[in-house]
Scaffold this motif. Sequence first.
Motif, PDB file in Angstrom:
ATOM      1  N   ARG A 140       0.826  -1.213   0.000  1.00  0.00           N
ATOM      2  CA  ARG A 140       0.000   0.000   0.000  1.00  0.00           C
ATOM      3  C   ARG A 140       0.860   1.263   0.000  1.00  0.00           C
ATOM      4  NH1 ARG A 140      -5.229  -1.159   0.494  1.00  0.00           N
ATOM      5  NH2 ARG A 140      -5.776  -3.283   1.115  1.00  0.00           N
ATOM      6  N   ASP A 141       1.982   1.212   0.700  1.00  0.00           N
ATOM      7  CA  ASP A 141       2.891   2.363   0.688  1.00  0.00           C
ATOM      8  C   ASP A 141       3.464   2.590  -0.700  1.00  0.00           C
ATOM      9  OD1 ASP A 141       2.464   2.776   3.367  1.00  0.00           O
ATOM     10  OD2 ASP A 141       4.329   1.828   4.031  1.00  0.00           O
ATOM     11  N   LYS A 142       3.836   1.512  -1.394  1.00  0.00           N
ATOM     12  CA  LYS A 142       4.409   1.645  -2.735  1.00  0.00           C
ATOM     13  C   LYS A 142       3.376   2.172  -3.731  1.00  0.00           C
ATOM     14  CE  LYS A 142       8.048  -1.854  -2.289  1.00  0.00           C
ATOM     15  NZ  LYS A 142       8.516  -3.202  -2.692  1.00  0.00           N
ATOM     16  N   VAL A 143       2.155   1.691  -3.638  1.00  0.00           N
ATOM     17  CA  VAL A 143       1.107   2.171  -4.545  1.00  0.00           C
ATOM     18  C   VAL A 143       0.814   3.646  -4.277  1.00  0.00           C
ATOM     19  CG1 VAL A 143      -1.308   1.927  -5.235  1.00  0.00           C
ATOM     20  CG2 VAL A 143       0.074  -0.114  -4.836  1.00  0.00           C
ATOM     21  N   ALA A 144       0.754   4.022  -3.006  1.00  0.00           N
ATOM     22  CA  ALA A 144       0.509   5.422  -2.660  1.00  0.00           C
ATOM     23  C   ALA A 144       1.639   6.312  -3.176  1.00  0.00           C
ATOM     24  CB  ALA A 144       0.378   5.564  -1.146  1.00  0.00           C
ATOM     25  N   SER A 145       2.885   5.835  -3.061  1.00  0.00           N
ATOM     26  CA  SER A 145       4.030   6.594  -3.566  1.00  0.00           C
ATOM     27  C   SER A 145       3.966   6.733  -5.088  1.00  0.00           C
ATOM     28  CB  SER A 145       5.331   5.900  -3.154  1.00  0.00           C
ATOM     29  OG  SER A 145       6.450   6.564  -3.691  1.00  0.00           O
ATOM     30  N   PHE A 146       3.537   5.670  -5.768  1.00  0.00           N
ATOM     31  CA  PHE A 146       3.400   5.702  -7.222  1.00  0.00           C
ATOM     32  C   PHE A 146       2.384   6.754  -7.639  1.00  0.00           C
ATOM     33  CE2 PHE A 146       0.983   4.236 -10.938  1.00  0.00           C
ATOM     34  CZ  PHE A 146       1.985   4.135 -11.885  1.00  0.00           C
ATOM     35  N   SER A 185       1.399   9.322  -5.888  1.00  0.00           N
ATOM     36  CA  SER A 185       1.901  10.644  -5.533  1.00  0.00           C
ATOM     37  C   SER A 185       2.860  11.162  -6.595  1.00  0.00           C
ATOM     38  CB  SER A 185       2.620  10.569  -4.181  1.00  0.00           C
ATOM     39  OG  SER A 185       3.180  11.826  -3.837  1.00  0.00           O
ATOM     40  N   THR A 186       3.707  10.279  -7.124  1.00  0.00           N
ATOM     41  CA  THR A 186       4.639  10.664  -8.189  1.00  0.00           C
ATOM     42  C   THR A 186       3.883  11.059  -9.458  1.00  0.00           C
ATOM     43  OG1 THR A 186       6.315   9.151  -7.318  1.00  0.00           O
ATOM     44  CG2 THR A 186       6.577   9.891  -9.600  1.00  0.00           C
ATOM     45  N   LEU A 187       2.833  10.300  -9.799  1.00  0.00           N
ATOM     46  CA  LEU A 187       2.026  10.622 -10.974  1.00  0.00           C
ATOM     47  C   LEU A 187       1.381  11.995 -10.848  1.00  0.00           C
ATOM     48  CD1 LEU A 187       0.128   7.370 -12.020  1.00  0.00           C
ATOM     49  CD2 LEU A 187       2.070   8.439 -13.143  1.00  0.00           C
ATOM     50  N   GLN A 188       0.871  12.294  -9.655  1.00  0.00           N
ATOM     51  CA  GLN A 188       0.212  13.576  -9.447  1.00  0.00           C
ATOM     52  C   GLN A 188       1.202  14.731  -9.578  1.00  0.00           C
ATOM     53  OE1 GLN A 188      -1.596  13.092  -5.621  1.00  0.00           O
ATOM     54  NE2 GLN A 188      -3.314  11.887  -6.391  1.00  0.00           N
ATOM     55  N   GLN A 189       2.424  14.516  -9.084  1.00  0.00           N
ATOM     56  CA  GLN A 189       3.443  15.549  -9.216  1.00  0.00           C
ATOM     57  C   GLN A 189       3.788  15.816 -10.672  1.00  0.00           C
ATOM     58  OE1 GLN A 189       6.751  14.345  -6.786  1.00  0.00           O
ATOM     59  NE2 GLN A 189       5.591  14.468  -4.887  1.00  0.00           N
TER      60      GLN A 189
END
Length: 367
Positions: free
Chosen positions: A352-358, A360-364
């Motif tokens: 879940r942390d990795k998916v959330a980080s992914f 977050s990167t897309l949104q940036q």
Amino acid sequence: MSLKAVTLALALLAITGAQADVSAEQVADVVWNYFTQLSDNAKEKMDQLQQSEISKQLNTLFQDNLQNVNAYAGDLQKKLIPFATELHAKLSQDSEKLKEQIQRELEELRLKLSPYADQVHQQISRNIQELQQKLSPYAEELRGQVNQNADLLREQLAPYAQELRDKLQENVDGLQAALAPYADQLQQQIDKNVEGMKEKLTPLADELKVKIDQNVEELRKSLAPYAQEVQDKLNRQIEGLAFQMQKGAEELRAMLSDNVEELRLKLGPYAEELKEKLRSDAEGLRQSLTPYVEGLSGQMDQKIEEFRQTMAPYGEAFNKQLVQKVEEMRQKLGPYAGEVEDHLSFLEKDVRDKVASFFSTLQQIEN
């Protein structure tokens, strides 16, 4: 692409194709649920995949789905599916590695805590007592809110059944026209009260999440002096505990929402049935409606009471679940605990942390 990867990709397409605002939580659910289902019964699942000839349908389904979404959703799919399938492919391997790592860390943590075994036991016992004291009011509030809202819903719906009976007894002409508004009003009243109930019940889970964070942080601080040289290993165990407890709060929130929605689905057909009867032959309308209206109030009351009985134990059951998690932590940190099989919760948190980080990167990148 393997059959497993194909099925995961199609599951992801189902949520990204339906809406462009797909969340990290939805994607993590797909990846994790798919992993656990295959782990539970891999052979049966693979047999099902082969029988469905899913690989033959892949190109068509991808094309059909991508034609029905906007450019953002299509771009999201192209980036998300390779990431998620690669993440899933590593899960089995990561699971074994993480299991060994967690066990080594836990053994080292136990060794460092062993001279303070009594103090650690007392600190966690005190934390359990405090947790019980904090949670008890919420269980009572949940039960009270369920009872209050169930009574309110019953009071709001009862007049409609009574007014229908009165209209039938008046023996007026144009019975269909006289009764028609009541069917729509009944449905509107059901929807209004159910939405109000959901708005009052689900925030309780959010309040519980705040209490959980506070309690876990207090536990970490109370144990920190005994684990100065292994603080990172203690923190990992505390984070795992927090994840499990927060997940329990999310599940409680979902259960509350689902049960309220289920109540709506159980009450809605009474309004639909009334509409259907009003479409029947005018001459037999009174004869058809009389037994229905006479039993309407009692039938709706029964559904509301079933809802009340189902929801009543949720608060106490949730409290016991959280206390049990802390109790398991106490046993796990004890000197004679032995090997502990809880690495999957750490693995799920990592996913879940990795998916959330992914995301977050897309949104940036989008911004």
